[in-house]
Scaffold this active site. Sequence first.
Site, PDB file in Angstrom:
ATOM      1  N   GLY A 184       0.588  -1.267  -0.121  1.00  0.00           N
ATOM      2  CA  GLY A 184       0.050  -0.048   0.123  1.00  0.00           C
ATOM      3  C   GLY A 184       0.961   1.408   0.036  1.00  0.00           C
ATOM      4  CB  SER A 185       0.102   4.411  -0.212  1.00  0.00           C
ATOM      5  OG  SER A 185      -1.242   4.444   0.025  1.00  0.00           O
ATOM      6  CG  HIS A 242     -40.403   9.709 -14.062  1.00  0.00           C
ATOM      7  ND1 HIS A 242     -39.614  10.776 -14.249  1.00  0.00           N
ATOM      8  CD2 HIS A 242     -41.697   9.826 -13.673  1.00  0.00           C
ATOM      9  CE1 HIS A 242     -40.425  11.844 -13.566  1.00  0.00           C
ATOM     10  NE2 HIS A 242     -41.718  11.281 -13.274  1.00  0.00           N
ATOM     11  CB  VAL A 268       1.845  24.959   3.947  1.00  0.00           C
ATOM     12  CG1 VAL A 268       2.363  24.927   5.426  1.00  0.00           C
ATOM     13  CG2 VAL A 268       0.694  25.174   3.758  1.00  0.00           C
TER      14      VAL A 268
HETATM   15  C1  FAD Z   1      -8.610   8.877   4.744  1.00  0.00           C
HETATM   16  C2  FAD Z   1      -8.630   7.970   3.382  1.00  0.00           C
HETATM   17  C3  FAD Z   1      -9.641   7.877   2.925  1.00  0.00           C
HETATM   18  C4  FAD Z   1      -9.708   6.832   1.708  1.00  0.00           C
HETATM   19  N1  FAD Z   1     -10.979   6.885   0.975  1.00  0.00           N
HETATM   20  C5  FAD Z   1     -11.117   6.022  -0.163  1.00  0.00           C
HETATM   21  C6  FAD Z   1     -12.254   5.750  -0.579  1.00  0.00           C
HETATM   22  O1  FAD Z   1     -13.474   6.230  -0.250  1.00  0.00           O
HETATM   23  N2  FAD Z   1     -12.408   4.797  -1.650  1.00  0.00           N
HETATM   24  C7  FAD Z   1     -11.126   4.427  -2.361  1.00  0.00           C
HETATM   25  O2  FAD Z   1     -11.330   3.672  -3.172  1.00  0.00           O
HETATM   26  N3  FAD Z   1     -10.021   4.527  -1.640  1.00  0.00           N
HETATM   27  C8  FAD Z   1      -9.607   5.311  -0.572  1.00  0.00           C
HETATM   28  N4  FAD Z   1      -8.562   5.411   0.118  1.00  0.00           N
HETATM   29  C9  FAD Z   1      -7.465   4.907  -0.485  1.00  0.00           C
HETATM   30  C10 FAD Z   1      -7.438   3.614  -0.125  1.00  0.00           C
HETATM   31  O3  FAD Z   1      -7.541   3.395   1.046  1.00  0.00           O
HETATM   32  C11 FAD Z   1      -6.267   2.839  -0.747  1.00  0.00           C
HETATM   33  O4  FAD Z   1      -6.090   3.122  -1.896  1.00  0.00           O
HETATM   34  C12 FAD Z   1      -6.054   1.375  -0.665  1.00  0.00           C
HETATM   35  O5  FAD Z   1      -6.127   0.915   0.725  1.00  0.00           O
HETATM   36  C13 FAD Z   1      -4.909   0.741  -1.304  1.00  0.00           C
HETATM   37  O6  FAD Z   1      -5.084  -0.867  -0.733  1.00  0.00           O
HETATM   38  P1  FAD Z   1      -3.778  -1.625  -0.776  1.00  0.00           P
HETATM   39  O7  FAD Z   1      -4.172  -2.883  -0.487  1.00  0.00           O
HETATM   40  O8  FAD Z   1      -2.923  -1.240  -2.034  1.00  0.00           O
HETATM   41  O9  FAD Z   1      -2.776  -1.045   0.491  1.00  0.00           O
HETATM   42  P2  FAD Z   1      -3.260  -0.793   2.117  1.00  0.00           P
HETATM   43  O10 FAD Z   1      -4.777  -0.702   2.185  1.00  0.00           O
HETATM   44  O11 FAD Z   1      -2.555   0.448   2.396  1.00  0.00           O
HETATM   45  O12 FAD Z   1      -2.915  -2.045   2.663  1.00  0.00           O
HETATM   46  C14 FAD Z   1      -1.632  -2.347   2.938  1.00  0.00           C
HETATM   47  C15 FAD Z   1      -1.317  -2.957   4.091  1.00  0.00           C
HETATM   48  O13 FAD Z   1       0.142  -3.531   4.230  1.00  0.00           O
HETATM   49  C16 FAD Z   1       0.821  -3.597   5.342  1.00  0.00           C
HETATM   50  N5  FAD Z   1       1.923  -3.594   5.323  1.00  0.00           N
HETATM   51  C17 FAD Z   1       2.777  -2.525   5.043  1.00  0.00           C
HETATM   52  N6  FAD Z   1       4.221  -2.931   5.056  1.00  0.00           N
HETATM   53  C18 FAD Z   1       4.118  -4.281   5.477  1.00  0.00           C
HETATM   54  C19 FAD Z   1       5.151  -4.996   5.715  1.00  0.00           C
HETATM   55  N7  FAD Z   1       6.449  -4.884   5.582  1.00  0.00           N
HETATM   56  N8  FAD Z   1       4.840  -6.105   6.316  1.00  0.00           N
HETATM   57  C20 FAD Z   1       3.587  -6.622   6.753  1.00  0.00           C
HETATM   58  N9  FAD Z   1       2.510  -5.732   6.523  1.00  0.00           N
HETATM   59  C21 FAD Z   1       2.745  -4.802   5.781  1.00  0.00           C
HETATM   60  C22 FAD Z   1       0.066  -2.161   6.003  1.00  0.00           C
HETATM   61  O14 FAD Z   1      -0.121  -2.239   7.493  1.00  0.00           O
HETATM   62  C23 FAD Z   1      -1.272  -2.197   5.369  1.00  0.00           C
HETATM   63  O15 FAD Z   1      -2.330  -2.712   6.233  1.00  0.00           O
HETATM   64  C24 FAD Z   1      -8.477   6.224   1.239  1.00  0.00           C
HETATM   65  C25 FAD Z   1      -7.562   6.787   2.070  1.00  0.00           C
HETATM   66  C26 FAD Z   1      -7.325   7.212   3.128  1.00  0.00           C
HETATM   67  C27 FAD Z   1      -5.919   7.568   3.722  1.00  0.00           C
END
Ligand code: FAD
Length: 469
Positions: free
Chosen positions: A147-148, A448, A240
């Site tokens: 993720g990010s 509708h 900022v």
């Molecule tokens: C406030 C907020 C609101 C959002 N709202 C939306 C929305 O409404 N709709 C939408 O589509 N997207 C939304 N997003 C974006 C969305 O959360 C992300 O796009 C999505 O979670 C990405 O999924 P992912 O599986 O790639 O990564 P993530 O969900 O970031 O999951 C990655 C996981 O990997 C784990 N991890 C990382 N490194 C390691 C490691 N070395 N070992 C073990 N575990 C690890 C982390 O702990 C995390 O749990 C939002 C984001 C934020 C911050």
Amino acid sequence: MSDTYDLVVIGAGPGGYVAAIRAAQLGLKVACVEKRSALGGTCLNVGCIPSKALLNASEKFSEAEHHLADFGIQVGKPKLDVKALMARKTAIVTGLTDGIAFLFKKHKIDWVQGTAKITAPGKVEVAPDGKGKAQTLSCERILIATGSESTPLPGVEVDEKKIVTSTGALELAKVPGHLIVIGGGVIGLELGSVWKRLGSKVTVVEFLDRIVPGTDADTAKRFQRVLAKQGIEFKLSSKVTGAKASKTGVKLTVEPVKGGDAEEMTADVVLLAIGRRPLTAGLGLEALGVEMDKRGAVLVDADFETNVKGIFAIGDVIPGPMLAHKAEEDGVAAAEIMAGQSGHVDYNLVPGIVYTWPELATVGQTEEQLKEARIEYRKGVFPFSANSRARTVLDTEGQIKILADAKTDKILGAHILGPDAGTLIHEICMAMAFGGSAEDVARMCHGHPTLNEGIKEAALAVDGRPIHM
Ligand SMILES: Cc1cc2nc3c(=O)[nH]c(=O)nc-3n(C[C@H](O)[C@H](O)[C@H](O)COP(=O)(O)OP(=O)(O)OC[C@H]3O[C@@H](n4cnc5c(N)ncnc54)[C@H](O)[C@@H]3O)c2cc1C
């Protein structure tokens, strides 16, 4: 728990957990390593779900405070209970993260809690945070789904109390008097809306001369006007350069992007929301020679495989829209490819939604992109003020815009600002997924009175023949 797997997924967000489930459905033996104490990743724990829970609650508060009287319903002044509101949000999050744990059990996926590092292709070392001995998992393939994280800004040090990222903004114990949001993107506008509705003065400071960069410019301008009418203040083309937190609040230094005198702004809380960046720190990718781009995103081929054989990546950690549903689609496609099937995700068909009210929803190309690519297009626009359902629910702000190829009439993009835009956009996504034209949508019988009739009218407007305008 075995130590040898067909697939080890690192990260249990919407990318990782969905990939794990799909791979298990296809007969692979799967482990998923997650460092958090709950599954679901950013999305379920500190992203999509808690933010939508707060958006929904604050919408109800704002309705009771400002709008129910318009329907002839007098409820008096509503009283806010921030503690109860936060407890509801936490209960929703826990219910859903527990649900993923149940799905893991159902599909016999081993959840290995701890921080993962790839020591070699096929080897994942897991350090259980704080206590216990590291274990090594062996596998055929590794899927990086880490993720990010929130992008930092030099001079603005986050303490998650007075200077917060989205994570802190989802946890505030009381309504800040003045909330300054750095960044006019999706997260800043959603969380700014939450706290504005609950009573904060909200100022959004944005580097660019527009909000929600990358979306259709004219729709974004309308969106900004609507949010400004709700009381959110905007300071565009401003950067900022520093923030200092003290006991009483935060002092910000802000400069015009084009140059000029710096000014000082004060806030009770500052939300840093300038974007998110791929999270790969500590994974050991540099030592393995895994290629990444300048932003630190892991580069993959059409099969989601990195340049190192057997190591794959999906979701926010690779290029493409940083959205939960995109991560899920990546996860399904990657798992299917690993199981010998074909999988593909069309990023042009990933909808982007801002869950403010009105919502902003967009799919496909913007007018700017079409102009730049010199693609001739026709445009159909229909305002919600001319839609009967929008009038019955007193939600007439915004419009639907459909862009179609001038020669073939194929739909190239749609941009909706209005009530339930995030739901409505899927009608266009479906049409686009099947290569549909504006005429196809215009000829389809729509119920509708529905908001979807606005889509039919915008499709008719592409050919200059809307009925209700
Ligand atoms: C406030 C907020 C609101 C959002 N709202 C939306 C929305 O409404 N709709 C939408 O589509 N997207 C939304 N997003 C974006 C969305 O959360 C992300 O796009 C999505 O979670 C990405 O999924 P992912 O599986 O790639 O990564 P993530 O969900 O970031 O999951 C990655 C996981 O990997 C784990 N991890 C990382 N490194 C390691 C490691 N070395 N070992 C073990 N575990 C690890 C982390 O702990 C995390 O749990 C939002 C984001 C934020 C911050």
